[in-house]
Write an enzyme that holds these catalytic residues in place. Structure first.
Site, PDB file in Angstrom:
ATOM      1  N   HIS A  14      98.558  35.854  34.851  1.00  0.00           N
ATOM      2  CA  HIS A  14      99.408  35.508  33.352  1.00  0.00           C
ATOM      3  C   HIS A  14     101.351  35.139  33.695  1.00  0.00           C
ATOM      4  O   HIS A  14     101.110  34.301  33.698  1.00  0.00           O
ATOM      5  CB  HIS A  14      99.602  36.306  32.847  1.00  0.00           C
ATOM      6  N   ARG A  33      86.111  20.194  30.740  1.00  0.00           N
ATOM      7  CA  ARG A  33      84.965  21.206  31.161  1.00  0.00           C
ATOM      8  C   ARG A  33      84.360  22.102  30.441  1.00  0.00           C
ATOM      9  O   ARG A  33      84.744  22.582  29.095  1.00  0.00           O
ATOM     10  CB  ARG A  33      86.102  22.063  32.136  1.00  0.00           C
ATOM     11  N   ASN A  58      92.521  27.372  42.367  1.00  0.00           N
ATOM     12  CA  ASN A  58      92.402  28.694  41.872  1.00  0.00           C
ATOM     13  C   ASN A  58      91.020  29.557  42.237  1.00  0.00           C
ATOM     14  O   ASN A  58      91.169  29.946  43.601  1.00  0.00           O
ATOM     15  CB  ASN A  58      92.858  29.427  40.372  1.00  0.00           C
ATOM     16  N   CYS A  82      92.603  20.427  39.961  1.00  0.00           N
ATOM     17  CA  CYS A  82      93.380  20.570  38.482  1.00  0.00           C
ATOM     18  C   CYS A  82      93.880  22.320  38.345  1.00  0.00           C
ATOM     19  O   CYS A  82      94.152  22.225  37.324  1.00  0.00           O
ATOM     20  CB  CYS A  82      91.911  20.284  37.505  1.00  0.00           C
TER      21      CYS A  82
END
Length: 610
Positions: free
Chosen positions: A223, A383, A494, A542
């Site tokens: 985060h 998405r 990621n 992305c």
């Protein structure tokens, strides 16, 4: 020395000199004299005195019996009500802050508010107060039980432990009359240093006062890193020795190399920050479209989570949306919204770009064949639900999985309820009809050719443009076969990094493995991009890697045709690309892939581009 503000979007083009390509930069976690090193996640240079979050409240000891029998039976309902009211008040405060925030900041605050109001957690508190535990002991014990459960699950669920402890601390502080923990508001521009930072700590930081973040824990997709990217302030995570930094001592943070310099030379620090500011100001003037110095087109797009973020992106230089995370719209929803309700949400994201297309005289219907559509100013990539793992949605994902990161998430939810996807696609088609903009639609967590083929058929049946995300290594290996069925691929760096390196992407201990600069990850990106070139179809990135201006050059050199990042990062990426040629990008990509590790890869790429 007076601290110098160094916040906002930036590019590494004018920061510190490139490290020597033959020796590279020391690995994260090592330290030269007076220099700490971690994993860089947001580029830029900033200097200032160290500040730290307010101390966490003193927690009560939880006896072996959980505190049973301490509260008289006739007072236990009141003790439960104290705990419930404190948790509800926290959830309301976090929700209110989410209402004034945007994009990722709003999303993480909503998720933390949902955790504060979690029925399972409150149920455990109720059980403990009814046996006679005080409210603060019940909350502490219940939170620890759930924290152990999340940690045992591993994967992305382990990240919820930090969030859960933050909720616990804030509720206990309210119950015991202690100050609520949080980040101070420094008088001068300062560097915030912490073990790790919870969403409530980072979501509404003032980048004019907190000019850089340094954490001992966390990882490239924590985060802390996500919010730092949105704010555009330098950030270094997994920094060994960060706990040694003293409040008030001056440090220089280089978010490109991962170096945190203690007591830097004042003149040299001012020079480096000034150079970074000049680069930032140059980037702020970038208006697109995305092009290299030799004229090669590279679409630079924005990642958004809701209509508010889409409106911000549409007003900036982003050429469209490369990732609309639909699941973030429904994290706090217990019951699946009907098609009409979903369509209204999706239309809020499509409408700003449809209006921009009409203003420019565009058709609002990008065509991907041959990659032509990849340059459209009205491209919006949606998405489908990436529910599961660290983004559980009550109506879409199972309550408990032993390893949720490898479980029922993304497209896999159709194994439990095929109607979820059908209804979402119906809603997307309805929103497209209402706004006049036909979105590209991609599925997350695709693993097989059959999944891609079936998804593409469902999307085309509704007149939309189908694609899939490349997050699982199997899809990168079979990219050519997937491209026989879909019109585009989008790489989610990621998860691709996490699954390639078998390293929890939120583990600070594994941050060096969980780095998109890993040569193995770059090799899979290259394999996917080559397949797209041969098929004449676009391949974008992305994931968070696209927000790194240096890595963006490498990705283009590997063959990627578009990049999508947080709106705040778009100008820096576009400006950096405008300074290099395709030949330079290819040289940087080759150097990074040939490097032994991420640190050496960064150094080699910098050398190739300079």
């Amino acid at each position: 020395m007076t601290s110098t503000d160094a916040h906002g979007p930036r590019t590494p083009a004018a920061t510190a000199p490139a490290p020597d390509a033959t020796t590279g930069t020391p690995e994260p976690g090592t330290a030269a004299e007076g220099v700490l090193r971690g994993t860089p996640v947001v580029p830029g240079v900033a200097v200032g005195p160290v500040v730290r979050p307010a101390p966490r409240p003193a927690l009560p000891q939880v006896p072996a019996d959980g505190g049973a029998g301490v509260v008289p039976e006739d007072e236990r309902d009141a003790e439960l009500e104290r705990a419930r009211a404190a948790a509800e008040a926290l959830a309301q405060r976090l929700s209110a802050r989410a209402g004034t925030a945007e994009g990722d900041a709003a999303a993480v605050l909503r998720a933390t508010a949902q955790l504060a109001a979690d029925r399972g957690l409150l149920g455990e508190v109720r059980k403990r107060t009814r046996t006679g535990a005080t409210a603060d002991v019940a909350v502490t014990g219940a939170a620890e039980k759930f924290a152990q459960m999340f940690a045992a699950m591993g994967g992305l669920m382990a990240d919820r432990v930090t969030d859960l402890h933050d909720v616990r601390d804030r509720v206990v502080a309210a119950l015991t009359g202690q100050a609520e923990p949080g980040v101070p508001v420094p008088e001068a521009a300062s560097v915030l240093v912490a073990e790790d930072l919870a969403p409530a700590d980072t979501a509404d930081l003032d980048p004019a006062r907190v000019v850089a973040l340094v954490t001992r824990g966390g990882g490239p997709t924590s985060h802390t890193a996500i919010i730092a990217r949105q704010l555009g302030i330098p950030c270094v995570v997994a920094t060994a020795g960060a706990e040694e930094l003293r409040v008030g001592e001056v440090v220089l943070v280089d978010g490109t190399t991962g170096a945190v310099e203690r007591d830097p030379d004042a003149a040299a620090a001012r020079s480096r920050v000034a150079a970074d500011r000049a680069a930032r100001e140059a980037a702020a003037g970038w208006r697109g479209p995305g092009r290299l110095a030799d004229g090669t087109a590279v679409a630079v797009l924005a990642n958004v989570a809701d209509g508010a973020a889409a409106r911000v992106a549409a007003e900036g230089p982003a050429e469209g949306v490369g990732l609309f995370r639909t699941e973030l719209c429904f994290l706090g929803t217990a019951v699946e919204p009907d098609v009409e309700a979903q369509a209204a949400v999706y239309a809020e994201v499509l409408r700003p770009f449809a209006e921009r297309a009409r203003a420019a005289g565009g058709a609002g219907d990008p065509t991907p064949a041959g990659g032509a559509g990849d340059r459209s100013d009205v491209k919006v990539v949606l998405r489908t639900l990436d529910a599961g793992s660290d983004k559980p949605i009550a109506y879409a994902t199972p309550e408990h999985e032993e390893n949720p990161a490898l479980g029922v998430r993304g497209l896999r939810v159709v194994r439990r309820d095929a109607g979820l996807l059908d209804r979402q696609l119906d809603a997307v088609a309805l929103a497209a009809g209402r706004t006049g903009l036909r979105p590209w639609v991609m599925a997350p967590m695709v693993a097989t050719e059959a999944e891609g083929r079936e998804f593409a058929a469902a999307v085309r049946a509704r007149g939309l443009v189908p694609g899939v995300m490349v997050e699982v290594p199997s899809v990168a290996l079979l990219a050519a076969r997937l491209l026989q069925h879909v019109d585009f691929l989008s790489i989610g760096t990621n998860d691709l990094t996490q699954y390639t390196m078998a390293a929890d992407r939120l583990s600070s201990d594994l941050a060096d493995l969980n780095d998109p600069w890993q040569p193995a990850v770059l090799a899979l990106v290259a394999m996917t991009a080559v397949a797209g070139q041969r098929a004449g179809k676009p391949v974008g990135v992305c994931g968070e890697a696209a927000a790194d201006p240096l890595l963006a050059c490498v990705l283009v050199g590997l063959g990627v045709t578009s990049l999508s990042a947080a709106a705040a990062a778009v100008p820096a990426v576009g400006a950096r690309l405008a300074t290099v040629t395709l030949e330079q990008c290819r040289a940087a990509a080759a150097a990074a892939m040939a490097a032994e590790d991420p640190a050496a890869g960064r150094a080699a790429a910098l050398a190739a581009l300079s």
